[in-house]
Design an enzyme around this catalytic site. Structure first.
Site, mmCIF file in Angstrom:
data_model
loop_
_atom_site.group_PDB
_atom_site.id
_atom_site.type_symbol
_atom_site.label_atom_id
_atom_site.label_comp_id
_atom_site.label_asym_id
_atom_site.label_seq_id
_atom_site.Cartn_x
_atom_site.Cartn_y
_atom_site.Cartn_z
ATOM 1 C CD GLN A 1 -3.073 -1.052 0.318
ATOM 2 O OE1 GLN A 1 -3.226 0.098 -0.220
ATOM 3 N NE2 GLN A 1 -3.863 -2.308 0.064
ATOM 4 C CG ASP B 1 2.749 6.682 -8.395
ATOM 5 O OD1 ASP B 1 2.661 7.641 -8.839
ATOM 6 O OD2 ASP B 1 2.517 5.764 -9.168
ATOM 7 N NE ARG C 1 -1.538 5.490 -5.934
ATOM 8 C CZ ARG C 1 -2.458 5.142 -5.090
ATOM 9 N NH1 ARG C 1 -3.443 4.457 -5.480
ATOM 10 N NH2 ARG C 1 -2.596 5.426 -3.786
ATOM 11 N N GLY D 1 -12.329 -0.853 -2.938
ATOM 12 C CA GLY D 1 -11.008 -1.251 -2.854
ATOM 13 C C GLY D 1 -10.247 -0.123 -2.209
ATOM 14 C CD GLU E 1 -8.842 -3.593 0.741
ATOM 15 O OE1 GLU E 1 -8.777 -2.723 -0.176
ATOM 16 O OE2 GLU E 1 -8.110 -4.768 0.429
ATOM 17 C CD GLU F 1 -4.824 2.956 -8.213
ATOM 18 O OE1 GLU F 1 -5.324 2.172 -9.185
ATOM 19 O OE2 GLU F 1 -3.885 2.768 -7.849
ATOM 20 C CD GLU G 1 -3.662 -5.076 -10.003
ATOM 21 O OE1 GLU G 1 -4.389 -4.787 -9.069
ATOM 22 O OE2 GLU G 1 -2.706 -4.471 -10.169
ATOM 23 C CG HIS H 1 2.909 2.120 -8.785
ATOM 24 N ND1 HIS H 1 1.730 3.143 -8.877
ATOM 25 C CD2 HIS H 1 2.067 1.165 -8.498
ATOM 26 C CE1 HIS H 1 0.855 2.706 -8.664
ATOM 27 N NE2 HIS H 1 0.638 1.237 -8.714
HETATM 28 N N1 SAH Z 1 -13.635 -6.841 -5.480
HETATM 29 C C1 SAH Z 1 -12.938 -6.374 -4.523
HETATM 30 N N2 SAH Z 1 -13.658 -6.028 -3.362
HETATM 31 C C2 SAH Z 1 -12.832 -5.142 -2.473
HETATM 32 N N3 SAH Z 1 -11.657 -4.699 -2.549
HETATM 33 C C3 SAH Z 1 -11.206 -4.991 -3.748
HETATM 34 C C4 SAH Z 1 -11.566 -5.770 -4.649
HETATM 35 N N4 SAH Z 1 -10.813 -5.730 -5.872
HETATM 36 C C5 SAH Z 1 -9.486 -5.157 -5.116
HETATM 37 N N5 SAH Z 1 -9.912 -4.687 -3.971
HETATM 38 C C6 SAH Z 1 -8.671 -4.010 -3.247
HETATM 39 O O1 SAH Z 1 -8.614 -2.604 -3.849
HETATM 40 C C7 SAH Z 1 -7.273 -2.149 -3.594
HETATM 41 C C8 SAH Z 1 -6.679 -1.566 -4.779
HETATM 42 S S1 SAH Z 1 -5.226 -0.657 -4.774
HETATM 43 C C9 SAH Z 1 -5.944 0.888 -4.232
HETATM 44 C C10 SAH Z 1 -5.776 1.119 -3.012
HETATM 45 C C11 SAH Z 1 -6.413 2.644 -2.482
HETATM 46 N N6 SAH Z 1 -7.801 2.812 -3.039
HETATM 47 C C12 SAH Z 1 -5.192 3.680 -3.006
HETATM 48 O O2 SAH Z 1 -5.710 4.348 -3.943
HETATM 49 O O3 SAH Z 1 -4.250 3.759 -2.301
HETATM 50 C C13 SAH Z 1 -6.593 -3.146 -3.061
HETATM 51 O O4 SAH Z 1 -6.593 -3.080 -1.732
HETATM 52 C C14 SAH Z 1 -7.580 -4.557 -2.998
HETATM 53 O O5 SAH Z 1 -7.477 -5.534 -2.057
#
Ligand code: SAH
Ligand code: SAH
Lengths: 360, 360
Positions: free
Chosen positions: B22, B28, B31, B55, B77, B120, B129, B298
């Site tokens: 994280q 970044d 971002r 997420g 999450e 994101e 992904e 990144h």
């Molecule tokens: N279907 C889903 N349901 C819940 N969380 C999800 C998901 N698919 C991905 N994620 C979560 O989404 C995140 C993407 S990374 C982005 C993290 C944060 N929003 C930021 O911008 O810093 C990860 O922590 C991953 O575990």
């Protein structure tokens, strides 16, 4: 409880599906020589016999067993590597003797019981990967009452060591924490969010990664600063899953070097091919992964670091309590609790410590 | 079909459960600035509104949304990172606005529909992904008919590039094959087994690994030797899974550099925050991952190498046919088929090629 099959595949088996990985094992001369000699120096155990190779990979042990005169060899492999094994068997003209079966050992049905079970099931520090469970399953279902195990015995070892990695890893941990602190400051300044509440969990995560995870290492014998002790002995013919899923042991180690810096502990294993007591091997073979200059293996040793290291002397005695159990989330990985009391030669008793380690 | 949940966790989600990972995203700057500005330059879209963060990871986007005046933020999450997000929300005094919910977006029930979905979700080359599937699911279930997406648009790009990696990777592949040939000889000599039948499958495996797997790279703009083309445009408000699970595109690229060595193709993406056409952003924000000296991310770029490279010149035209689909075994990874015809400025038509790549 073991994890579901498909998860196990994603976590564990997948790597064995690469020829690159099989080649790494096939290029380990110490390993290869041991199995080769175990088979060809004891042809009487193979000639005319039925053999089961648990986890045949490329098929090498099945092929040798056939070349040593086996009547029939069942070669079981969970991954698609089975297809390469089958091609290799054919290319070496043994398709009438070796039958490659794709599937988990736990799911496979053989047409008969076997005289010999051969398998190369050993992971780092012997039990990582928990593959011996599958060998036990095979033995309990498919070995004749008079049958034998190749290898027949296994042991885990531990010794006190010195190593420069201990300072290196502490340095890495400290720099990752310095970095974190700048990150916290910048996130507050630039983006108005206070991340400091995550400093403790971040530090725990990084300590686990840098300081508590055991390391693969090819130790030089000079790095061993005391006596080595046997942690565990396994008779492959009789051991049960209960015997190996938790390894508890108390043992003593003595420092044998003057002014030795205790930086941690090295763990390794050996296995022996002795046949069966009623029908012993003509030539007993040992495969050891102990620290060695010329006979290193791809297993190396597992190193458990001590932070901070301690200055000890010849004659100091360590009473170690060791508990290794399987990780909750993944039964193929291990957790170790290592407690230690040090009685110095001078009569002084040092403050005992107890550390937690992860074999990942 | 997506893989089972627990396998998906073992393969994919697990990395997001580490603060270390994280932190990489949170460090970044490109971002972070893009999302920060998208939110705080367009407060009208957040003030008094309900927001869903798909997420949430550490919780950063949910926290910013709350700081920008949201009435309520649902922060979903899948991993245990949710616990850290909850602690962070509390430490920043937003526990009355932000509700962290641990679970897969696909399984979560919200008490109401929302005005804004922020997420994101972008992976390497945008779609690796396949997380956008979860955003689509969230939108179709939880976005008000008048609601908007942050980001609102996304695009995939590709350009011809030069890079020294192309020779390096070929060298690595060749040396791994040299090594293999010695291995085959030695295994025959020492252990009496002929492995040569595995040479072809080993070579295929290594070609895939060294030559056909796309690489993360931070390209310098000087490495781009021609025009860039848009492969795909996505309107986040309307796109369906069908629209993104297979990306087919034909496009042209022109070499813009004299004596340019075509070593492969670079792929990247950008996203835009434009609000919704009926209620556009006051300040439109762009987040681009194009090659850049000062504003690298990144994500870097994905590089698809060409073996052997080709000598081209200014004015040469490439007609590219591009097909990207999801890997059979893992819907979060991609396979690319890239065909190319080259019409040289001189009038000469070069022999077309068609390559297969893996985005692992
Ligand atoms: N279907 C889903 N349901 C819940 N969380 C999800 C998901 N698919 C991905 N994620 C979560 O989404 C995140 C993407 S990374 C982005 C993290 C944060 N929003 C930021 O911008 O810093 C990860 O922590 C991953 O575990
Ligand atoms: N339960 C099980 N059933 C079938 N194969 C298994 C298994 N557990 C592990 N394996 C396989 O066992 C192999 C162990 S590596 C050893 C390979 C080969 N016997 C050699 O000595 O070179 C791997 O290929 C792995 O996929």
């Amino acid at each position: 409880a073991p994890v579901p099959k498909d998860v196990d595949y994603a976590n564990y088996f997948c790597t064995y599906a690469f020829l690159y990985h099989q080649k790494e094992m096939l290029s380990d001369r110490v390993r290869m020589d041991a199995y080769f000699n175990a088979i060809f120096d004891n042809k009487k155990h193979f000639a005319g016999k039925t053999v089961l190779d648990v986890g045949t990979g490329s098929g090498i042990l099945a092929i040798w067993s056939a070349q040593a005169g086996a009547r029939k060899v069942y070669a079981v492999e969970a991954t698609k590597m089975s297809e390469h094994a089958r091609a290799l068997v054919k290319a070496n003209n043994l398709q009438n003797v070796v039958e490659v079966i794709e599937g988990s050992m736990e799911d496979v049905t053989l047409p008969e019981k076997v005289d010999v079970i051969i398998s190369e099931w050993m992971g780092y520090f012997l039990l990582r990967e928990s593959m011996f469970d599958s060998v036990i399953h095979a033995r309990d279902h498919w070995l004749k009452p008079t049958g034998m195990m190749y290898p027949s015995h296994a042991r885990m070892w531990m010794a006190p060591i010195r190593t420069g990695i201990v300072d290196h890893k502490l340095g890495e941990y400290e720099s990752t924490m310095d970095d974190w602190r700048s990150f916290v400051d910048e996130t507050k300044d630039y983006y108005g969010v206070d991340m400091s509440t995550l400093t403790k969990p971040f530090s725990d995560e990084q300590r686990k990664y840098y300081l508590q995870t055991s390391l693969w290492n090819n130790l030089h014998p000079h790095q061993v600063i005391g006596t080595a002790a046997i942690i565990k002995e396994i008779d492959c013919l009789t051991a049960t899953v209960t015997d190996i899923e938790k390894v508890r042991s108390n043992f003593s180690l003595s420092i044998t070097m003057e002014n030795a810096k205790l930086c941690g502990f090295g763990g390794w294993f050996d296995v022996h091919f002795r046949g069966r007591s009623e029908d012993p091997a003509e030539q007993e073979i040992e495969l050891t992964t102990a620290p060695s200059v010329d006979y290193g293996t791809h297993w190396g040793q597992q190193v458990f670091l001590l932070h901070p290291p301690m200055n000890l002397s010849e004659g100091d005695d360590l009473k170690v309590s060791f508990v290794m159990s399987r990780s909750k989330g993944n039964h193929r990985l291990m957790e170790v609790e290592l407690g230690c009391e040090i009685h110095q030669h001078s009569g002084k008793l040092l403050a005992p410590f107890k550390n937690k380690y992860y074999i990942e």
